[in-house]
Design an enzyme around this catalytic site. Sequence first.
Site, PDB file in Angstrom:
ATOM      1  N   ARG A 138      44.693  47.687  43.861  1.00 55.65           N
ATOM      2  CA  ARG A 138      44.431  48.018  42.525  1.00 55.65           C
ATOM      3  C   ARG A 138      43.565  48.855  42.307  1.00 55.65           C
ATOM      4  NH1 ARG A 138      42.461  44.518  39.196  1.00 55.65           N
ATOM      5  NH2 ARG A 138      44.046  44.891  37.650  1.00 55.65           N
TER       6      ARG A 138
ATOM      7  N   TYR B  29      45.534  51.326  39.974  1.00 54.39           N
ATOM      8  CA  TYR B  29      45.382  51.483  38.502  1.00 54.39           C
ATOM      9  C   TYR B  29      43.984  51.988  38.194  1.00 54.39           C
ATOM     10  CZ  TYR B  29      48.642  47.378  39.231  1.00 54.39           C
ATOM     11  OH  TYR B  29      49.799  46.707  39.492  1.00 54.39           O
TER      12      TYR B  29
ATOM     13  N   CYS C 169      44.375  55.772  55.997  1.00 50.54           N
ATOM     14  CA  CYS C 169      44.522  57.104  55.942  1.00 50.54           C
ATOM     15  C   CYS C 169      44.798  57.815  54.909  1.00 50.54           C
ATOM     16  CB  CYS C 169      45.087  57.730  57.323  1.00 50.54           C
ATOM     17  SG  CYS C 169      44.179  57.407  58.885  1.00 50.54           S
TER      18      CYS C 169
ATOM     19  N   TYR D 238      46.721  39.396  41.917  1.00 50.04           N
ATOM     20  CA  TYR D 238      47.267  40.603  42.491  1.00 50.04           C
ATOM     21  C   TYR D 238      46.475  41.431  43.458  1.00 50.04           C
ATOM     22  CZ  TYR D 238      49.537  39.658  37.988  1.00 50.04           C
ATOM     23  OH  TYR D 238      50.247  39.136  36.969  1.00 50.04           O
TER      24      TYR D 238
HETATM   25  N1  LLP Z   1      54.965  36.716  32.630  1.00 50.71           N
HETATM   26  C1  LLP Z   1      55.929  37.815  32.985  1.00 50.71           C
HETATM   27  C2  LLP Z   1      57.016  37.972  32.516  1.00 50.71           C
HETATM   28  C3  LLP Z   1      55.028  39.104  33.711  1.00 50.71           C
HETATM   29  O1  LLP Z   1      55.759  40.182  33.954  1.00 50.71           O
HETATM   30  C4  LLP Z   1      53.565  38.767  33.992  1.00 50.71           C
HETATM   31  C5  LLP Z   1      53.107  39.783  34.732  1.00 50.71           C
HETATM   32  C6  LLP Z   1      52.946  37.432  33.559  1.00 50.71           C
HETATM   33  C7  LLP Z   1      53.692  36.537  33.088  1.00 50.71           C
HETATM   34  C8  LLP Z   1      51.518  37.343  34.103  1.00 50.71           C
HETATM   35  O2  LLP Z   1      50.759  38.197  33.664  1.00 50.71           O
HETATM   36  P1  LLP Z   1      49.216  38.001  33.765  1.00 50.71           P
HETATM   37  O3  LLP Z   1      48.620  36.939  32.952  1.00 50.71           O
HETATM   38  O4  LLP Z   1      48.821  37.995  35.115  1.00 50.71           O
HETATM   39  O5  LLP Z   1      48.471  39.458  33.027  1.00 50.71           O
HETATM   40  N2  LLP Z   1      49.869  43.883  39.384  1.00 50.71           N
HETATM   41  C9  LLP Z   1      49.112  44.106  38.013  1.00 50.71           C
HETATM   42  C10 LLP Z   1      49.623  43.004  37.015  1.00 50.71           C
HETATM   43  C11 LLP Z   1      51.113  43.282  36.819  1.00 50.71           C
HETATM   44  C12 LLP Z   1      51.599  42.049  36.168  1.00 50.71           C
HETATM   45  C13 LLP Z   1      52.880  41.968  36.057  1.00 50.71           C
HETATM   46  N3  LLP Z   1      53.740  40.925  35.189  1.00 50.71           N
HETATM   47  C14 LLP Z   1      47.654  44.120  38.265  1.00 50.71           C
HETATM   48  O6  LLP Z   1      47.282  44.115  39.362  1.00 50.71           O
HETATM   49  O7  LLP Z   1      46.937  44.118  37.298  1.00 50.71           O
END
Ligand code: LLP
Length: 383
Positions: free
Chosen positions: A302, A306, A333, A362
């Site tokens: 992350r 990001y 690396c 994540y």
């Molecule tokens: N529902 C759907 C359709 C989604 O695409 C996602 C996340 C969630 C629920 C859950 O979202 P949350 O509550 O966790 O924000 N890898 C990124 C986050 C990618 C989220 C993708 N979709 C990070 O590390 O911040």
Amino acid sequence: MSPAPTSWWRVRRDALLSTFGALDCAYIYDPQVVTAQAQRLLAMRSLSRVFYAIKANPHPEILRTLAALGLGFECVSRAEVERVLESVPGIPAGRLLFTPNFAPRAEYRFALAQGITVTIDNLYVLRAWREDFHGREILLRLDTGHAHGHHEKVRTAGDQSKFGVPPAEFAELAEAVAGAGATVVGLHAHGGSGSSTDIAAWLDTARVLGSVAAEFPRATALNLGGGLGVPERPGDEAIDLGGFDAALAAFRATHPALQLWLEPGRFLVAEAGVLLARVTQTKGKGDIHYVGVATGMNSLIRPALYGAWHEIVNLTRLDEPADRRTTVVGPICESGDTLGADRWLPRCEEGDVLLVANAGAYGHAMASHYNLRPPAAELTMPA
Ligand code: LLP
């Protein structure tokens, strides 16, 4: 504003270090923290159902913890569905949602064969594979045009994102659904992840879904997606769940036939997980003091992907003054292999245990074997 509560890992430092033992690196999760977060959402009276977006952290113990509290599960791949079915034996299909995006047809067929409700986010699917949906109850994922999120890569509405049926196609929805012989039982939107505390944005989403729902007489649920943020930097505000609940309740009062669902990932698990890693080496270079630890972007991508900010402390020296500006790096690396730059830490020595906070969402879920270095293993705290 009330002061931020003390992090669990400060309170449970000794148990954490003994769970870690002599390892080099590990993710450690505290299921009690997951439970506490879930209970906060379950207390929201405006919500009829809460689904956990397992992509954030599909660890079986986390799934079992949330299943025991009555949550459902939102999955985006066949393997995620299988993970839930294996981890929570006997779970009824009605507690799962399948929300794929550009997945192959076979994955839709798999989920339908299990009796799991599928959310469709592309008219192509309904038209080209119409026979698969004949007689099925489905949800439709709409792009409401209201994007939000902590980084452009996680904003999932608007033309720059590949998700959802675009507003220009809303007028075609009813015809495409009828052509497939399916029944729409709910509408869905997910505008982004880790967004602010902006309650108005959720209401905008609810309003758009509510207006489209008028076209589908059997639609009884609006799934507002995930995206609830958690505080990251000191001073960040947490979402006002009471205010959120009241706003959603007011919306419901004007749409009495519609239930509201939420499917958060991060909110439930982020704070429950930490990444521990031992100091391997230190180095001074120019103005920068580097502290190397045993794992890096292969475990937690992350910060590199990001620019995400995770609090880092020296757990071995929690009580010593944090008087040294430090950049914490891993052994991968790439120059991007930085877990945190310009952090105030005590003087670190080889073997010290550094803790990277808010790593339960994540983190391991996005880990890789880059450089053929296995990512940190996962452990859970004793009750
Ligand atoms: N529902 C759907 C359709 C989604 O695409 C996602 C996340 C969630 C629920 C859950 O979202 P949350 O509550 O966790 O924000 N890898 C990124 C986050 C990618 C989220 C993708 N979709 C990070 O590390 O911040």
